[in-house]
Design a protein around this motif. Structure first.
Motif, mmCIF file in Angstrom:
data_model
loop_
_atom_site.group_PDB
_atom_site.id
_atom_site.type_symbol
_atom_site.label_atom_id
_atom_site.label_comp_id
_atom_site.label_asym_id
_atom_site.label_seq_id
_atom_site.Cartn_x
_atom_site.Cartn_y
_atom_site.Cartn_z
ATOM 1 N N GLY A 61 4.678 -16.648 -6.020
ATOM 2 C CA GLY A 61 5.147 -16.438 -7.379
ATOM 3 C C GLY A 61 4.145 -16.743 -8.478
ATOM 4 N N ASN A 62 2.970 -17.210 -8.132
ATOM 5 C CA ASN A 62 1.974 -17.562 -9.144
ATOM 6 C C ASN A 62 0.804 -16.581 -9.199
ATOM 7 O OD1 ASN A 62 3.335 -19.970 -9.949
ATOM 8 N ND2 ASN A 62 2.582 -20.943 -8.081
ATOM 9 N N HIS A 63 1.007 -15.381 -8.686
ATOM 10 C CA HIS A 63 -0.058 -14.386 -8.632
ATOM 11 C C HIS A 63 0.360 -13.081 -9.317
ATOM 12 C CE1 HIS A 63 -2.354 -16.929 -5.865
ATOM 13 N NE2 HIS A 63 -1.181 -17.218 -5.343
ATOM 14 N N GLY A 64 1.194 -13.189 -10.340
ATOM 15 C CA GLY A 64 1.614 -12.013 -11.093
ATOM 16 C C GLY A 64 2.624 -11.140 -10.382
ATOM 17 N N GLU A 65 3.277 -11.678 -9.348
ATOM 18 C CA GLU A 65 4.195 -10.856 -8.555
ATOM 19 C C GLU A 65 5.348 -10.302 -9.396
ATOM 20 O OE1 GLU A 65 2.929 -13.883 -7.630
ATOM 21 O OE2 GLU A 65 3.331 -14.242 -5.505
ATOM 22 N N ALA A 66 5.926 -11.133 -10.271
ATOM 23 C CA ALA A 66 7.079 -10.681 -11.066
ATOM 24 C C ALA A 66 6.679 -9.532 -11.995
ATOM 25 C CB ALA A 66 7.672 -11.839 -11.858
ATOM 26 N N GLU A 67 5.542 -9.661 -12.665
ATOM 27 C CA GLU A 67 5.092 -8.604 -13.573
ATOM 28 C C GLU A 67 4.751 -7.321 -12.802
ATOM 29 O OE1 GLU A 67 4.199 -6.019 -16.308
ATOM 30 O OE2 GLU A 67 5.272 -7.878 -16.719
ATOM 31 N N LYS A 68 4.128 -7.472 -11.640
ATOM 32 C CA LYS A 68 3.796 -6.284 -10.838
ATOM 33 C C LYS A 68 5.067 -5.579 -10.356
ATOM 34 C CE LYS A 68 -0.691 -8.003 -9.397
ATOM 35 N NZ LYS A 68 -1.390 -8.771 -8.367
ATOM 36 N N LEU A 69 6.089 -6.358 -9.992
ATOM 37 C CA LEU A 69 7.351 -5.741 -9.572
ATOM 38 C C LEU A 69 8.017 -5.036 -10.749
ATOM 39 C CD1 LEU A 69 9.347 -5.205 -7.288
ATOM 40 C CD2 LEU A 69 10.499 -7.350 -7.921
ATOM 41 N N ALA A 70 8.054 -5.683 -11.897
ATOM 42 C CA ALA A 70 8.636 -5.055 -13.087
ATOM 43 C C ALA A 70 7.900 -3.756 -13.408
ATOM 44 C CB ALA A 70 8.572 -6.021 -14.275
ATOM 45 N N SER A 71 6.590 -3.775 -13.258
ATOM 46 C CA SER A 71 5.775 -2.598 -13.518
ATOM 47 C C SER A 71 6.145 -1.429 -12.599
ATOM 48 C CB SER A 71 4.296 -2.959 -13.353
ATOM 49 O OG SER A 71 3.475 -1.849 -13.596
ATOM 50 N N CYS A 72 6.519 -1.728 -11.358
ATOM 51 C CA CYS A 72 6.959 -0.672 -10.429
ATOM 52 C C CYS A 72 8.137 0.104 -11.005
ATOM 53 C CB CYS A 72 7.386 -1.274 -9.089
ATOM 54 S SG CYS A 72 6.052 -1.909 -8.081
ATOM 55 N N TYR A 73 9.105 -0.620 -11.563
ATOM 56 C CA TYR A 73 10.286 0.035 -12.130
ATOM 57 C C TYR A 73 9.922 0.830 -13.384
ATOM 58 C CZ TYR A 73 12.998 -2.387 -8.665
ATOM 59 O OH TYR A 73 13.500 -2.812 -7.456
ATOM 60 N N ARG A 74 9.106 0.248 -14.251
ATOM 61 C CA ARG A 74 8.700 0.949 -15.479
ATOM 62 C C ARG A 74 7.917 2.223 -15.148
ATOM 63 N NH1 ARG A 74 7.567 -4.259 -17.190
ATOM 64 N NH2 ARG A 74 5.332 -3.956 -16.855
ATOM 65 N N TRP A 75 6.904 2.127 -14.280
ATOM 66 C CA TRP A 75 6.107 3.293 -13.906
ATOM 67 C C TRP A 75 6.989 4.382 -13.301
ATOM 68 C CZ3 TRP A 75 1.205 5.275 -14.036
ATOM 69 C CH2 TRP A 75 0.195 4.475 -14.582
ATOM 70 N N SER A 76 7.884 3.988 -12.417
ATOM 71 C CA SER A 76 8.758 4.968 -11.755
ATOM 72 C C SER A 76 9.635 5.683 -12.767
ATOM 73 C CB SER A 76 9.626 4.271 -10.700
ATOM 74 O OG SER A 76 8.820 3.721 -9.685
ATOM 75 N N LEU A 77 10.207 4.939 -13.681
ATOM 76 C CA LEU A 77 11.074 5.546 -14.700
ATOM 77 C C LEU A 77 10.265 6.403 -15.673
ATOM 78 C CD1 LEU A 77 13.398 2.487 -15.188
ATOM 79 C CD2 LEU A 77 14.133 4.752 -14.395
ATOM 80 N N GLN A 78 9.064 5.968 -16.017
ATOM 81 C CA GLN A 78 8.211 6.781 -16.884
ATOM 82 C C GLN A 78 7.851 8.099 -16.209
ATOM 83 O OE1 GLN A 78 5.084 3.970 -17.716
ATOM 84 N NE2 GLN A 78 6.296 2.914 -19.276
ATOM 85 N N LEU A 79 7.559 8.054 -14.910
ATOM 86 C CA LEU A 79 7.288 9.297 -14.176
ATOM 87 C C LEU A 79 8.516 10.204 -14.177
ATOM 88 C CD1 LEU A 79 5.199 8.394 -11.001
ATOM 89 C CD2 LEU A 79 4.572 9.971 -12.837
ATOM 90 N N ALA A 80 9.683 9.613 -14.003
ATOM 91 C CA ALA A 80 10.922 10.409 -14.024
ATOM 92 C C ALA A 80 11.072 11.109 -15.366
ATOM 93 C CB ALA A 80 12.129 9.516 -13.731
ATOM 94 N N VAL A 81 10.940 10.371 -16.450
ATOM 95 C CA VAL A 81 11.076 10.959 -17.786
ATOM 96 C C VAL A 81 9.999 12.016 -18.013
ATOM 97 C CG1 VAL A 81 10.864 10.461 -20.265
ATOM 98 C CG2 VAL A 81 12.282 9.003 -18.818
ATOM 99 N N GLY A 82 8.773 11.708 -17.626
ATOM 100 C CA GLY A 82 7.662 12.635 -17.823
ATOM 101 C C GLY A 82 7.821 13.950 -17.059
ATOM 102 N N ASN A 83 8.630 13.916 -16.009
ATOM 103 C CA ASN A 83 8.875 15.118 -15.202
ATOM 104 C C ASN A 83 10.257 15.717 -15.453
ATOM 105 O OD1 ASN A 83 6.551 15.659 -13.106
ATOM 106 N ND2 ASN A 83 6.691 13.449 -13.382
ATOM 107 N N GLY A 84 10.929 15.261 -16.494
ATOM 108 C CA GLY A 84 12.221 15.821 -16.864
ATOM 109 C C GLY A 84 13.350 15.482 -15.909
ATOM 110 N N LEU A 85 13.214 14.392 -15.164
ATOM 111 C CA LEU A 85 14.243 14.008 -14.196
ATOM 112 C C LEU A 85 15.294 13.146 -14.873
ATOM 113 C CD1 LEU A 85 11.851 13.147 -11.233
ATOM 114 C CD2 LEU A 85 12.749 15.371 -11.945
ATOM 115 N N LYS A 86 16.534 13.329 -14.467
ATOM 116 C CA LYS A 86 17.646 12.638 -15.115
ATOM 117 C C LYS A 86 18.355 11.626 -14.225
ATOM 118 C CE LYS A 86 18.486 16.466 -18.285
ATOM 119 N NZ LYS A 86 17.769 15.828 -19.359
ATOM 120 N N THR A 87 18.229 11.786 -12.906
ATOM 121 C CA THR A 87 18.894 10.870 -11.978
ATOM 122 C C THR A 87 17.866 10.350 -10.974
ATOM 123 O OG1 THR A 87 19.570 12.700 -10.534
ATOM 124 C CG2 THR A 87 21.155 11.986 -12.221
ATOM 125 N N ILE A 88 17.918 9.045 -10.715
ATOM 126 C CA ILE A 88 16.919 8.398 -9.869
ATOM 127 C C ILE A 88 17.578 7.283 -9.069
ATOM 128 C CG2 ILE A 88 16.242 6.908 -11.798
ATOM 129 C CD1 ILE A 88 13.377 6.935 -10.719
#
Length: 167
Positions: A84-111
């Motif tokens: 937990g002291n190696h940026g794990e929480a931020e990297k995990l949060a980033s996974c969700y943000r990146w995935s959702l940004q890709l969805a929006v960028g590709n016009g996807l509505k359900t994920i």
């Protein structure tokens, strides 16, 4: 209709615009949900993944869904838990943000998301669920174009964690 839902079952059977794959950095398949998605999508998924040159931890890339009911697969690489002291929480949060940004960028509505990093990467399950719910809730509030996000859990333990946190 609730924008964020919980589903107990197999992510490879969901009819959504995109399923998220909890991938490794090579994007070439593996165990758990990664292996299940690759098997269900068929060999074309692996062939396309070979052209992507991998993916960094906390980031995401998109491919077609091939034989899946989902039109696309968003591959994201969660962090390996190192205490937990190696940026794990931020990297995990980033996974969700990146995935959702890709969805929006590709016009996807359900994920649909699996439990990222909680299997062989050993991220504590309740902490991972809190991060996932916080990130997704914040994102969908700012992006009304996302109509539905499903947290797809395969095992009873994760189902109970998400059910508790969402109620």
């Amino acid at each position: 209709m609730k924008k964020i839902e919980l589903y107990h079952g197999d992510i490879t059977r969901l009819e959504v615009d995109a399923v998220v794959n909890a991938a490794n950095t090579t994007l070439l398949g593996g165990g758990g949900v990664d292996g299940a998605i690759h098997r269900a999508a068929g060999p074309q998924l692996l062939a396309e993944c070979r052209t992507l040159n991998g993916c960094a931890t906390g980031s995401a890339k998109i491919t077609k869904g091939y034989n899946l009911p989902a039109r696309f697969v968003i591959h994201t690489v969660g962090p390996v838990w190192k205490g937990g002291n190696h940026g794990e929480a931020e990297k995990l949060a980033s996974c969700y943000r990146w995935s959702l940004q890709l969805a929006v960028g590709n016009g996807l509505k359900t994920i649909a998301f699996p439990n990222i990093s909680t299997g062989v990467y050993h991220f504590p399950k309740e902490q991972a669920a809190r991060i996932a719910l916080d990130e997704v809730t914040r994102f969908v509030e700012q992006h009304p174009e996302i109509e539905k996000v499903i947290f797809c859990v395969f095992d009873e333990e994760n189902y109970q964690i998400y059910h508790h946190l969402m109620s």
